[in-house]
Design an enzyme around this catalytic site. Structure first.
Site, PDB file in Angstrom:
ATOM      1  N   LYS A   1      -9.831   7.640 -17.878  1.00  0.00           N
ATOM      2  CA  LYS A   1      -9.455   8.402 -19.083  1.00  0.00           C
ATOM      3  C   LYS A   1      -8.446   7.606 -19.896  1.00  0.00           C
ATOM      4  O   LYS A   1      -7.483   7.062 -19.327  1.00  0.00           O
ATOM      5  CB  LYS A   1      -8.836   9.744 -18.686  1.00  0.00           C
ATOM      6  CG  LYS A   1      -9.855  10.656 -18.041  1.00  0.00           C
ATOM      7  CD  LYS A   1      -9.301  12.033 -17.811  1.00  0.00           C
ATOM      8  CE  LYS A   1     -10.398  12.901 -17.225  1.00  0.00           C
ATOM      9  NZ  LYS A   1      -9.951  13.815 -16.208  1.00  0.00           N
TER      10      LYS A   1
ATOM     11  N   ASP B   1      -7.653   1.370  -8.611  1.00  0.00           N
ATOM     12  CA  ASP B   1      -8.094   2.645  -9.188  1.00  0.00           C
ATOM     13  C   ASP B   1      -8.368   2.451 -10.685  1.00  0.00           C
ATOM     14  O   ASP B   1      -7.522   1.915 -11.395  1.00  0.00           O
ATOM     15  CB  ASP B   1      -7.018   3.714  -8.970  1.00  0.00           C
ATOM     16  CG  ASP B   1      -6.778   3.954  -7.474  1.00  0.00           C
ATOM     17  OD1 ASP B   1      -7.751   3.861  -6.702  1.00  0.00           O
ATOM     18  OD2 ASP B   1      -5.625   4.231  -7.078  1.00  0.00           O
TER      19      ASP B   1
ATOM     20  N   THR C   1     -13.403  -7.015   0.744  1.00  0.00           N
ATOM     21  CA  THR C   1     -12.537  -5.869   1.018  1.00  0.00           C
ATOM     22  C   THR C   1     -13.434  -4.735   1.552  1.00  0.00           C
ATOM     23  O   THR C   1     -14.662  -4.823   1.504  1.00  0.00           O
ATOM     24  CB  THR C   1     -11.830  -5.392  -0.268  1.00  0.00           C
ATOM     25  OG1 THR C   1     -12.745  -4.635  -1.047  1.00  0.00           O
ATOM     26  CG2 THR C   1     -11.288  -6.552  -1.089  1.00  0.00           C
ATOM     27  N   GLU C   2     -12.809  -3.665   2.009  1.00  0.00           N
ATOM     28  CA  GLU C   2     -13.596  -2.517   2.476  1.00  0.00           C
ATOM     29  C   GLU C   2     -14.462  -1.956   1.341  1.00  0.00           C
ATOM     30  O   GLU C   2     -15.646  -1.678   1.519  1.00  0.00           O
ATOM     31  CB  GLU C   2     -12.688  -1.386   2.996  1.00  0.00           C
ATOM     32  CG  GLU C   2     -12.175  -1.577   4.401  1.00  0.00           C
ATOM     33  CD  GLU C   2     -10.789  -2.216   4.430  1.00  0.00           C
ATOM     34  OE1 GLU C   2     -10.231  -2.479   3.345  1.00  0.00           O
ATOM     35  OE2 GLU C   2     -10.277  -2.468   5.534  1.00  0.00           O
ATOM     36  N   TYR C   3     -13.838  -1.793   0.175  1.00  0.00           N
ATOM     37  CA  TYR C   3     -14.586  -1.247  -0.964  1.00  0.00           C
ATOM     38  C   TYR C   3     -15.711  -2.181  -1.385  1.00  0.00           C
ATOM     39  O   TYR C   3     -16.802  -1.745  -1.730  1.00  0.00           O
ATOM     40  CB  TYR C   3     -13.637  -0.987  -2.149  1.00  0.00           C
ATOM     41  CG  TYR C   3     -13.057   0.403  -2.138  1.00  0.00           C
ATOM     42  CD1 TYR C   3     -12.262   0.829  -1.084  1.00  0.00           C
ATOM     43  CD2 TYR C   3     -13.299   1.301  -3.168  1.00  0.00           C
ATOM     44  CE1 TYR C   3     -11.721   2.102  -1.060  1.00  0.00           C
ATOM     45  CE2 TYR C   3     -12.767   2.577  -3.157  1.00  0.00           C
ATOM     46  CZ  TYR C   3     -11.981   2.970  -2.091  1.00  0.00           C
ATOM     47  OH  TYR C   3     -11.451   4.236  -2.069  1.00  0.00           O
ATOM     48  N   GLU C   4     -15.421  -3.459  -1.362  1.00  0.00           N
ATOM     49  CA  GLU C   4     -16.438  -4.453  -1.764  1.00  0.00           C
ATOM     50  C   GLU C   4     -17.667  -4.349  -0.858  1.00  0.00           C
ATOM     51  O   GLU C   4     -18.804  -4.340  -1.345  1.00  0.00           O
ATOM     52  CB  GLU C   4     -15.808  -5.849  -1.664  1.00  0.00           C
ATOM     53  CG  GLU C   4     -16.700  -6.976  -2.130  1.00  0.00           C
ATOM     54  CD  GLU C   4     -15.918  -8.286  -2.199  1.00  0.00           C
ATOM     55  OE1 GLU C   4     -14.682  -8.290  -1.990  1.00  0.00           O
ATOM     56  OE2 GLU C   4     -16.561  -9.315  -2.478  1.00  0.00           O
TER      57      GLU C   4
ATOM     58  N   GLU D   1       0.859  -1.191   0.000  1.00  0.00           N
ATOM     59  CA  GLU D   1       0.000   0.000   0.000  1.00  0.00           C
ATOM     60  C   GLU D   1       0.892   1.236   0.000  1.00  0.00           C
ATOM     61  O   GLU D   1       1.743   1.394   0.866  1.00  0.00           O
ATOM     62  CB  GLU D   1      -0.912  -0.033   1.233  1.00  0.00           C
ATOM     63  CG  GLU D   1      -1.700   1.236   1.487  1.00  0.00           C
ATOM     64  CD  GLU D   1      -2.534   1.700   0.297  1.00  0.00           C
ATOM     65  OE1 GLU D   1      -3.350   0.937  -0.207  1.00  0.00           O
ATOM     66  OE2 GLU D   1      -2.338   2.862  -0.132  1.00  0.00           O
TER      67      GLU D   1
HETATM   68  N1  SAM Z   1      -8.052  -2.915  -2.017  1.00  0.00           N
HETATM   69  C1  SAM Z   1      -8.761  -2.040  -1.105  1.00  0.00           C
HETATM   70  C2  SAM Z   1     -10.223  -2.353  -1.099  1.00  0.00           C
HETATM   71  O1  SAM Z   1     -10.674  -3.075  -2.010  1.00  0.00           O
HETATM   72  O2  SAM Z   1     -10.938  -1.936  -0.174  1.00  0.00           O
HETATM   73  C3  SAM Z   1      -8.497  -0.560  -1.437  1.00  0.00           C
HETATM   74  C4  SAM Z   1      -8.981  -0.089  -2.774  1.00  0.00           C
HETATM   75  S1  SAM Z   1      -8.560   1.615  -3.098  1.00  0.00           S
HETATM   76  C5  SAM Z   1      -9.620   2.053  -4.418  1.00  0.00           C
HETATM   77  C6  SAM Z   1      -7.006   1.458  -3.962  1.00  0.00           C
HETATM   78  C7  SAM Z   1      -5.819   1.458  -3.029  1.00  0.00           C
HETATM   79  O3  SAM Z   1      -4.655   1.172  -3.793  1.00  0.00           O
HETATM   80  C8  SAM Z   1      -5.553   2.793  -2.332  1.00  0.00           C
HETATM   81  O4  SAM Z   1      -5.406   2.575  -0.946  1.00  0.00           O
HETATM   82  C9  SAM Z   1      -4.282   3.309  -2.977  1.00  0.00           C
HETATM   83  O5  SAM Z   1      -3.496   4.082  -2.079  1.00  0.00           O
HETATM   84  C10 SAM Z   1      -3.596   1.999  -3.357  1.00  0.00           C
HETATM   85  N2  SAM Z   1      -2.649   2.102  -4.495  1.00  0.00           N
HETATM   86  C11 SAM Z   1      -2.876   2.696  -5.675  1.00  0.00           C
HETATM   87  N3  SAM Z   1      -1.795   2.600  -6.473  1.00  0.00           N
HETATM   88  C12 SAM Z   1      -0.865   1.900  -5.774  1.00  0.00           C
HETATM   89  C13 SAM Z   1       0.468   1.498  -6.061  1.00  0.00           C
HETATM   90  N4  SAM Z   1       1.062   1.792  -7.225  1.00  0.00           N
HETATM   91  N5  SAM Z   1       1.147   0.806  -5.128  1.00  0.00           N
HETATM   92  C14 SAM Z   1       0.557   0.515  -3.928  1.00  0.00           C
HETATM   93  N6  SAM Z   1      -0.701   0.891  -3.605  1.00  0.00           N
HETATM   94  C15 SAM Z   1      -1.420   1.572  -4.505  1.00  0.00           C
END
Ligand code: SAM
Length: 211
Positions: A122, A118, A191-194, A69
């Site tokens: 775009k 993420d 997951t939290e998002y799920e 993370e």
């Molecule tokens: N996986 C978790 C969930 O499903 O609840 C979090 C999803 S959140 C949309 C995406 C997470 O990925 C964020 O906490 C972000 O900081 C992390 N993240 C994005 N790009 C990353 C990278 N290149 N390396 C490590 N973490 C990354």
């Protein structure tokens, strides 16, 4: 994911360097010795607050899990979650997973999890999507010969894009679910998002692909 400024995060990470491992590159090719066993290594990219991996580590005590993370304030929450869950087969890295080959040797990983990555909708940001072919190239190197990429998302556009990307890269799709929660998979760890998206009635997609 919402980040709160945590000025004490640096001290917290220093005090907990047995769990949030600094200088990940120093352990390239030697992660099993960090865990002090020879169990397979599973890695989640973008671990967020750690709910998924804490649940997985409890469910699979014979697998070593590593969560990566990039956000310091978020990995602190993940570390607190891991401590509460009292699992010993889970380590965290506060790193940017831009190139896993810096942290892992060839064939060192058995499974990579991408959970609610993420979407970068775009087209000029396509290269940032974690299922873009340059990422698949590095996953292929660090995964072992039976290695898998397991991907969950609520984002239909990213899911469609990723299936095509896996296919164009010559990967084999072993599972595709267009409504994961309708399958009632007893082993699925949310997951939290799920949890958040499912509570709003959104469909969750999942795929499992190998090289
Ligand atoms: N996986 C978790 C969930 O499903 O609840 C979090 C999803 S959140 C949309 C995406 C997470 O990925 C964020 O906490 C972000 O900081 C992390 N993240 C994005 N790009 C990353 C990278 N290149 N390396 C490590 N973490 C990354």
């Amino acid at each position: 994911m919402r980040q709160r400024n945590k000025p004490w995060a640096d001290d917290f990470l220093k005090d907990n360097d047995q769990l949030v491992i600094p200088n990940a590159m120093d352990h390239k090719g030697k992660w099993q010795s960090v865990f002090k066993n020879d169990y397979p290594i599973h890695v989640e990219i973008g671990t967020g607050k750690g709910q998924f991996l804490a649940g997985m580590a409890k469910q699979h005590p014979d697998i070593n899990f590593i969560g990566i993370e990039v956000a310091k304030s978020i990995i602190v929450s993940a570390a607190e979650k891991v401590m509460d869950s009292e699992v010993e087969n889970l380590l965290l890295l506060n790193e940017d997973a831009a190139d896993l080959r810096e942290m892992f040797a060839e064939n060192e990983i058995e499974t990579i999890y991408l959970n609610f990555s993420d979407p970068w909708p775009k087209s000029r940001h396509e290269k940032r999507r974690l299922t873009y072919h340059t990422f698949l190239e590095q996953y292929k190197e660090v995964l072992d010969t039976k290695g898998k990429v397991i991907f969950k998302t609520d984002n239909r556009g990213l899911f469609e894009y990723s299936l095509v990307s896996f296919n164009e890269f010559g990967m084999k799709l072993e599972e595709v679910s267009l409504d994961l929660h309708a399958m009632d998979d007893p082993l699925n760890v949310m997951t939290e998002y799920e949890e958040k998206f499912a509570a709003k009635g959104q469909v969750i997609y999942r795929s499992r692909a190998s090289f």
